[in-house]
Design a protein around this motif. Sequence first.
Motif, PDB file in Angstrom:
ATOM      1  N   ASP A  44       0.846  -1.193   0.000  1.00  0.00           N
ATOM      2  CA  ASP A  44       0.000   0.000   0.000  1.00  0.00           C
ATOM      3  C   ASP A  44       0.888   1.251   0.000  1.00  0.00           C
ATOM      4  OD1 ASP A  44      -1.666   2.164   0.580  1.00  0.00           O
ATOM      5  OD2 ASP A  44      -2.756   1.111   2.154  1.00  0.00           O
ATOM      6  N   PRO A  45       0.806   2.093  -1.024  1.00  0.00           N
ATOM      7  CA  PRO A  45       1.669   3.280  -1.069  1.00  0.00           C
ATOM      8  C   PRO A  45       1.367   4.300   0.039  1.00  0.00           C
ATOM      9  CG  PRO A  45       0.050   3.354  -2.832  1.00  0.00           C
ATOM     10  CD  PRO A  45      -0.075   2.007  -2.194  1.00  0.00           C
ATOM     11  N   ASN A  46       0.257   4.134   0.749  1.00  0.00           N
ATOM     12  CA  ASN A  46      -0.064   5.040   1.853  1.00  0.00           C
ATOM     13  C   ASN A  46       0.282   4.453   3.217  1.00  0.00           C
ATOM     14  OD1 ASN A  46      -0.971   7.304   0.406  1.00  0.00           O
ATOM     15  ND2 ASN A  46      -2.849   6.207  -0.076  1.00  0.00           N
ATOM     16  N   ASN A  47       1.060   3.389   3.214  1.00  0.00           N
ATOM     17  CA  ASN A  47       1.569   2.784   4.444  1.00  0.00           C
ATOM     18  C   ASN A  47       3.069   2.599   4.319  1.00  0.00           C
ATOM     19  OD1 ASN A  47      -0.285   1.751   6.678  1.00  0.00           O
ATOM     20  ND2 ASN A  47      -1.461   1.281   4.832  1.00  0.00           N
ATOM     21  N   THR A  65       0.851   5.687   8.449  1.00  0.00           N
ATOM     22  CA  THR A  65      -0.204   5.568   7.442  1.00  0.00           C
ATOM     23  C   THR A  65      -0.658   6.963   7.042  1.00  0.00           C
ATOM     24  OG1 THR A  65      -0.940   3.482   8.407  1.00  0.00           O
ATOM     25  CG2 THR A  65      -2.493   4.616   6.967  1.00  0.00           C
ATOM     26  N   PHE A  66      -0.789   7.180   5.750  1.00  0.00           N
ATOM     27  CA  PHE A  66      -1.206   8.469   5.215  1.00  0.00           C
ATOM     28  C   PHE A  66      -2.650   8.343   4.732  1.00  0.00           C
ATOM     29  CE2 PHE A  66       3.347   7.913   4.593  1.00  0.00           C
ATOM     30  CZ  PHE A  66       3.814   9.006   5.304  1.00  0.00           C
ATOM     31  N   THR A  67      -3.511   9.245   5.215  1.00  0.00           N
ATOM     32  CA  THR A  67      -4.942   9.160   4.918  1.00  0.00           C
ATOM     33  C   THR A  67      -5.463  10.498   4.425  1.00  0.00           C
ATOM     34  OG1 THR A  67      -5.136   7.599   6.762  1.00  0.00           O
ATOM     35  CG2 THR A  67      -7.188   8.490   5.863  1.00  0.00           C
ATOM     36  N   PRO A  68      -6.149  10.489   3.265  1.00  0.00           N
ATOM     37  CA  PRO A  68      -6.783  11.729   2.807  1.00  0.00           C
ATOM     38  C   PRO A  68      -8.102  11.945   3.547  1.00  0.00           C
ATOM     39  CG  PRO A  68      -7.195   9.978   1.230  1.00  0.00           C
ATOM     40  CD  PRO A  68      -6.321   9.394   2.307  1.00  0.00           C
ATOM     41  N   HIS A  72     -10.526  19.702   6.864  1.00  0.00           N
ATOM     42  CA  HIS A  72      -9.311  20.501   6.686  1.00  0.00           C
ATOM     43  C   HIS A  72      -9.037  20.726   5.206  1.00  0.00           C
ATOM     44  CE1 HIS A  72      -8.037  20.658  10.920  1.00  0.00           C
ATOM     45  NE2 HIS A  72      -8.658  19.487  10.987  1.00  0.00           N
ATOM     46  N   GLN A  73     -10.104  21.002   4.473  1.00  0.00           N
ATOM     47  CA  GLN A  73     -10.027  21.358   3.057  1.00  0.00           C
ATOM     48  C   GLN A  73      -9.384  20.255   2.214  1.00  0.00           C
ATOM     49  OE1 GLN A  73      -8.516  25.396   2.574  1.00  0.00           O
ATOM     50  NE2 GLN A  73      -9.138  25.825   4.689  1.00  0.00           N
ATOM     51  N   GLY A  74      -9.718  19.026   2.542  1.00  0.00           N
ATOM     52  CA  GLY A  74      -9.178  17.904   1.768  1.00  0.00           C
ATOM     53  C   GLY A  74      -7.744  17.575   2.106  1.00  0.00           C
ATOM     54  N   GLY A  75      -7.347  17.849   3.341  1.00  0.00           N
ATOM     55  CA  GLY A  75      -5.961  17.609   3.734  1.00  0.00           C
ATOM     56  C   GLY A  75      -5.650  16.150   4.025  1.00  0.00           C
ATOM     57  N   TRP A  76      -4.383  15.875   4.116  1.00  0.00           N
ATOM     58  CA  TRP A  76      -3.882  14.543   4.462  1.00  0.00           C
ATOM     59  C   TRP A  76      -3.418  14.527   5.903  1.00  0.00           C
ATOM     60  CZ3 TRP A  76      -2.882  10.084   1.355  1.00  0.00           C
ATOM     61  CH2 TRP A  76      -3.341  10.187   0.040  1.00  0.00           C
ATOM     62  N   CYS A 111       1.279  16.352   4.754  1.00  0.00           N
ATOM     63  CA  CYS A 111       0.258  16.181   5.791  1.00  0.00           C
ATOM     64  C   CYS A 111       0.131  17.448   6.625  1.00  0.00           C
ATOM     65  CB  CYS A 111       0.609  15.011   6.699  1.00  0.00           C
ATOM     66  SG  CYS A 111       0.596  13.412   5.844  1.00  0.00           S
ATOM     67  N   HIS A 112      -1.088  17.740   7.046  1.00  0.00           N
ATOM     68  CA  HIS A 112      -1.328  18.901   7.898  1.00  0.00           C
ATOM     69  C   HIS A 112      -1.354  18.516   9.367  1.00  0.00           C
ATOM     70  CE1 HIS A 112      -5.521  18.055   9.045  1.00  0.00           C
ATOM     71  NE2 HIS A 112      -5.559  17.435   7.895  1.00  0.00           N
ATOM     72  N   LEU A 113      -1.350  17.212   9.656  1.00  0.00           N
ATOM     73  CA  LEU A 113      -1.510  16.747  11.027  1.00  0.00           C
ATOM     74  C   LEU A 113      -0.932  15.346  11.157  1.00  0.00           C
ATOM     75  CD1 LEU A 113      -3.869  17.480  13.523  1.00  0.00           C
ATOM     76  CD2 LEU A 113      -4.543  15.264  12.641  1.00  0.00           C
TER      77      LEU A 113
END
Length: 147
Positions: A44-47, A65-68, A72-76, A111-113
Motif C-alpha cells: 500500500d503506497p499510503n503505508n 499511514t497516510f490518509t486523505p 481541513h479542506q481535503g488535507g492529508w 500532511c497537515h496533522l
Amino acid sequence: MATKGDLITIVAMLADDVLGSKRERFEDPLPNSYIKAFEAITSDPNNELVVAFCDKEVIGVVQITFTPYLTHQGGWRATIEGVRTSASVRGKGIGTELIKWAIQRAEERGCHLIQLTTDKKRPDAIRFYERLGFKATHEGLKLKLLY
C-alpha cells in the motif's frame, strides 16, 4: 523500509511488554496473520513500515499511514502506529529518532496533522510523546470487534 526478513524481530518487539504480551502471538514460525498484514502494509503506497538498525540488527520499528480527509479542506493526515524499540536500546534515543523521522516523512507527504494513540496504561509513552510535542487534544474511542 522493513523487509519480510525483519518481521519476526518486529513481532518480538511488539510482544515484549505487558500489554503486547497479551495481544500478540510471537511464535516461530509466525502466524500467517502477521505475514498477510505485512504484505498488505508494504503493498500500500499510503503505508510505510520502517525499521531502525544498529549494525545489522533491527532495534526499532514504526508504521506510518497516510490518509486523505475531506475535513481541513481535503488535507492529508499521518497516523503513527506500532512504535517499539528493542529492550536492549530503550532509553537511548532510538524511539525519538523514529518519531522525528515520521514527522519529517509526514511533512514530505504534505500532511497537515500527525495523530497517534497510546494506551492509557502506558504513562511513560504518553510523557514520551508529549516531550516530542504531541498534545492530547481529542478524546479517542475504540470499539473492539475481534478476539
